[in-house]
Design an enzyme around this catalytic site. Structure first.
Site, PDB file in Angstrom:
ATOM      1  N   CYS A   1       1.194  -1.235  -0.019  1.00 39.52           N
ATOM      2  CA  CYS A   1      -0.038   0.359   0.185  1.00 39.52           C
ATOM      3  C   CYS A   1       1.005   1.701   0.216  1.00 39.52           C
ATOM      4  O   CYS A   1       1.597   1.363  -1.004  1.00 39.52           O
ATOM      5  CB  CYS A   1      -1.009  -0.090   0.981  1.00 39.52           C
ATOM      6  SG  CYS A   1      -2.534   0.944   1.354  1.00 39.52           S
TER       7      CYS A   1
ATOM      8  N   HIS B   1      -3.457  -5.228   0.376  1.00 44.39           N
ATOM      9  CA  HIS B   1      -2.997  -6.064   1.509  1.00 44.39           C
ATOM     10  C   HIS B   1      -3.419  -6.930   1.507  1.00 44.39           C
ATOM     11  O   HIS B   1      -4.104  -7.653   2.270  1.00 44.39           O
ATOM     12  CB  HIS B   1      -4.060  -4.821   2.663  1.00 44.39           C
ATOM     13  CG  HIS B   1      -3.512  -3.809   2.596  1.00 44.39           C
ATOM     14  ND1 HIS B   1      -3.220  -3.150   3.845  1.00 44.39           N
ATOM     15  CD2 HIS B   1      -4.262  -2.395   2.437  1.00 44.39           C
ATOM     16  CE1 HIS B   1      -2.925  -1.961   3.760  1.00 44.39           C
ATOM     17  NE2 HIS B   1      -3.510  -1.422   2.902  1.00 44.39           N
TER      18      HIS B   1
ATOM     19  N   GLU C   1      -1.347  -9.198   3.575  1.00 44.34           N
ATOM     20  CA  GLU C   1      -1.746  -9.223   5.234  1.00 44.34           C
ATOM     21  C   GLU C   1      -2.973  -9.384   5.515  1.00 44.34           C
ATOM     22  O   GLU C   1      -3.379 -10.342   6.465  1.00 44.34           O
ATOM     23  CB  GLU C   1      -0.523  -8.510   6.072  1.00 44.34           C
ATOM     24  CG  GLU C   1      -1.489  -7.195   6.385  1.00 44.34           C
ATOM     25  CD  GLU C   1      -1.462  -6.679   5.256  1.00 44.34           C
ATOM     26  OE1 GLU C   1      -2.111  -5.051   5.014  1.00 44.34           O
ATOM     27  OE2 GLU C   1      -0.968  -6.640   3.600  1.00 44.34           O
TER      28      GLU C   1
END
Length: 235
Positions: free
Chosen positions: A107, A210, A212
Site C-alpha cells: 500500500c 493488502h 496480510e
C-alpha cells in the site's frame, strides 16, 4: 536460521505511540520469517546499524506521503502525513535499494517506493480520477474489493500463474506517474498501477493491496513465502 524482517512502524499522533497491525507479523511468521518492528527514527547511524541485523525490509501501509517529496503542492484532500517516516524510509531504501537487498512494499510502501525513484502520486483518488471502483473499502478487509489484471511475463504473473486476481483495497492515494526504474505487474480495471517491481534488482516488489489481510488465500501465501525465501538467501 529464520530470516529477520524489519517492519517500518505505524505511528499514532493522538497517543504518541508506535504500533503494528498483527497481520503483517503473522503473515511473515507463517511464511517462515521472524518479524521485528523498527523504531521510528531518521538517525542514519541507527538505521544503518539496524539494517545490518535484518535480512529483508517490509514497507507497511500508513500515512499519506508528504507531497513535497514528489515535487507537488499539497491539495486540501491530502490527509495526515508523517515526515519523520518519509525520512526514515528514504534512508532505509538508500541502504536496501543500492545494496540490492530484498524489499516488499504494501500500500503506502508501493507509493513510497515509486516516489523514492522519481515517480508521482494521485493525492486523492475520489477527487482526481473518475472511477466506478471503490479503492477504500470497509471491513471485513479480507474480502475482495475488485480484481486486478496481471501483466504477463512479470514476476507476479510467473509466481501466481493467473491472469486476474481478486484483491482488497484500502487506499485513497495511488501511483500517477510510474518511476522510470520500475515496471507495472498489475492494473486495476480503471487503469491504476496495482503492483510494481524493479527489473534491475533481485527483489524489489510492491503491491497496492493488502495481502496480510488475506492470509488464507494462496496468492497471499505465495507472495510472503517468496519474500521470505529472498530474505533467507540474503542472510
Amino acid at each position: 536460521m529464520k530470516p529477520v524482517i524489519g517492519l517500518v512502524p505505524l505511528y499514532d499522533e493522538k497517543l504518541n505511540s508506535y504500533w503494528m497491525l498483527p497481520e503483517y507479523m503473522q503473515a511473515i511468521e507463517e511464511a517462515g520469517g521472524l518479524a521485528v518492528m523498527l523504531p521510528l527514527t531518521n538517525q542514519k547511524d541507527v538505521l544503518e546499524q539496524l539494517a545490518q541485523k535484518i535480512d529483508g525490509l517490509l514497507l507497511t501501509g500508513g500515512h499519506d506521503i508528504e507531497p513535497s517529496f514528489y515535487r507537488q503542492a499539497r491539495l486540501e484532500q491530502c490527509q495526515v502525513t508523517c515526515p519523520l517516516r518519509d525520512e526514515m524510509e528514504k534512508i532505509l531504501l538508500d541502504i536496501f535499494y543500492q545494496a540490492d537487498r530484498p524489499v516488499l512494499g504494501i500500500c503506502r510502501g508501493l507509493q513510497f517506493l515509486n516516489v523514492y525513484l522519481g515517480g508521482t502520486l494521485y493525492q486523492d483518488l475520489p477527487t482526481q480520477i473518475n472511477s466506478p471502483l471503490k479503492h477504500s473499502m470497509q471491513p471485513p478487509f479480507d474480502a475482495v474489493a475488485h480484481e486486478v489484471d496481471l501483466v504477463s511475463d512479470t514476476p507476479l504473473a510467473d509466481l501466481l500463474q493467473v491472469k486476474t486476481l481478486g484483491v482488497n483495497s484500502r487506499h485513497h492515494q495511488a501511483i500517477d506517474q510510474l518511476a522510470p526504474d520500475l515496471k507495472a505487474m498489475a492494473y486495476s480495471p480503471d487503469g491504476l498501477v496495482e503492483a510494481i517491481y524493479a527489473p534491475d534488482k533481485r527483489y524489489i516488489f510492491a503491491l497496492q493491496w493488502h495481502p496480510e489481510h488475506m492470509k488464507a488465500s494462496l496468492s497471499s501465501q505465495l507472495i510472503f513465502k517468496q519474500f521470505i525465501q529472498q530474505a533467507k538467501s540474503n542472510n
